[in-house]
Write an enzyme that holds these catalytic residues in place. Structure first.
Site, short mmCIF file in Angstrom:
data_model
loop_
_atom_site.label_atom_id
_atom_site.label_comp_id
_atom_site.label_asym_id
_atom_site.label_seq_id
_atom_site.Cartn_x
_atom_site.Cartn_y
_atom_site.Cartn_z
N ASN A 96 0.87 -1.18 0.00
CA ASN A 96 0.00 0.00 0.00
C ASN A 96 0.90 1.23 0.00
OD1 ASN A 96 -1.74 2.09 0.54
ND2 ASN A 96 -2.35 1.37 2.58
N LYS B 243 0.09 4.24 -0.23
CA LYS B 243 -0.57 5.39 0.40
C LYS B 243 -0.43 6.63 -0.51
CE LYS B 243 -0.08 3.16 4.83
NZ LYS B 243 0.01 3.26 6.26
N HIS C 68 -9.55 1.14 5.18
CA HIS C 68 -8.24 1.33 5.81
C HIS C 68 -8.40 2.26 7.02
CE1 HIS C 68 -4.11 2.49 6.55
NE2 HIS C 68 -3.77 1.40 5.91
N GLU D 168 -6.68 4.60 8.18
CA GLU D 168 -6.45 6.04 7.96
C GLU D 168 -7.71 6.71 7.42
OE1 GLU D 168 -2.93 5.44 5.62
OE2 GLU D 168 -1.82 4.95 7.44
N GLU E 86 -5.04 -4.92 10.74
CA GLU E 86 -4.01 -3.89 10.90
C GLU E 86 -4.24 -3.15 12.21
OE1 GLU E 86 -2.15 -2.60 6.90
OE2 GLU E 86 -3.95 -1.42 7.19
N GLY F 285 2.88 2.42 10.78
CA GLY F 285 3.80 3.54 10.62
C GLY F 285 4.55 3.91 11.88
N SER G 108 3.74 -2.01 10.20
CA SER G 108 5.20 -2.01 10.31
C SER G 108 5.85 -3.34 9.93
CB SER G 108 5.63 -1.60 11.73
OG SER G 108 5.21 -0.28 12.00
N GLY H 185 2.99 -1.10 4.27
CA GLY H 185 3.00 0.32 3.94
C GLY H 185 4.41 0.78 3.61
N GLY H 186 5.05 1.42 4.57
CA GLY H 186 6.35 2.06 4.36
C GLY H 186 7.37 1.18 3.65
#
Ligand code: 13P
Length: 255
Positions: free
Chosen positions: A9, A11, A95, A97, A167, A173, A212, A233-234
């Site tokens: 993802n 983002k 999600h 967020e 999640e 994050g 993470s 993600g990251g």
């Protein structure tokens, strides 16, 4: 046997240049044949990523879709059918967020899920608790209520054509990954909860872990019996790291 799935993802990240560089890097990775790999760029990059993926085995996914499956007068939104038109096969819905920063509620998320399935997209429904909810002992009630909002409205059989992602919000994050045991406990509870409605659906549905995930932690997480891959993600913005995470999900370890 559930096929592992790893989705990146991205983002709200990426310029045309950085996206091209990332795809070029991903295309040099050895990806395991027994893992479904999905990249989920921002809407603005979907078309160029579709072009750049070419004949790669990687799949395309989006991060959200409208509540309406077909094009209509809905300013600023993207219809699920517009996503399939670009070559998308997956779409995230719910999600955290979007739930927490944009105020999306369960009813809206269920409509998006339904819109995705209406045009043959596979929705990836995200669920998860906040730190406060975990500390208050509310993890399972919160996660299962998010799931029940879907099942009570659309029926359990819709999970035959969907993916779930657990999640924990406190792990997103933050560099704070849930331990494999913490994640497994929730994944098992989700599967058990579905099994009370339909054992075959529960046995077949892929449940991804997100929060993470890194190459260094992926192997242990994916080794748990009810964790069928990851929503990253990251770390998915780094081709080498993402490639290593995908390889960690392969059951055929020499892939
Ligand atoms: P991070 O991997 O950056 O924690 O993000 C997880 C996530 O939200 C994926 O959807």
């Amino acid at each position: 046997m559930r096929r592992p799935l790893v989705a990146g993802n991205w983002k709200m990240h990426g310029t045309r240049a950085s996206v091209a560089e990332l795809i070029a890097g991903l295309r040099t990775q050895t990806l395991p044949e027994d893992v479904t790999v999905v990249v989920m760029p921002a809407f603005v990059h979907l078309m160029s990523v579709a072009d750049q993926l070419g004949a790669s085995s990687m799949n395309l996914g989006a991060q959200d879709c409208a509540t309406e499956p077909m094009p209509c007068a809905l300013t600023g939104e993207v219809a699920a059918s517009q996503l399939t038109d670009l070559g998308c096969r997956y779409v995230l819905v719910g999600h955290s967020e979007r739930r927490l920063l944009l105020g999306e509620g369960d009813a809206l998320i269920v409509r998006k899920f339904s819109a995705a399935q209406a045009v043959g997209l596979t929705p990836v429904l995200c669920v998860g608790e906040t730190r406060e909810q975990r500390e208050a002992g509310q993890t399972l009630p919160v996660v299962l209520a998010q799931l029940d909002a879907l099942i009570d409205t659309l029926g359990v059989a819709v999970l035959n054509r969907a993916v779930l992602a657990y999640e924990p919000v406190w792990a997103i994050g933050t560099g704070l990954t849930a331990t494999p045991e913490q994640a497994q406990e929730v994944h098992a509870a989700i599967r058990q909860h579905i099994a009370m409605r339909d054992a075959a659906v529960a046995a077949g549905v892929q449940i991804l872990y997100g929060g993470s995930v890194k190459a260094s932690t992926a192997g242990e997480l994916f080794g748990m019996p009810d964790i069928d891959g990851g929503l990253v993600g990251g770390a998915s913005l780094n081709a080498d790291e993402f490639g290593a995470i995908c390889r960690a999900a392969g059951r055929v370890k020499n892939a």
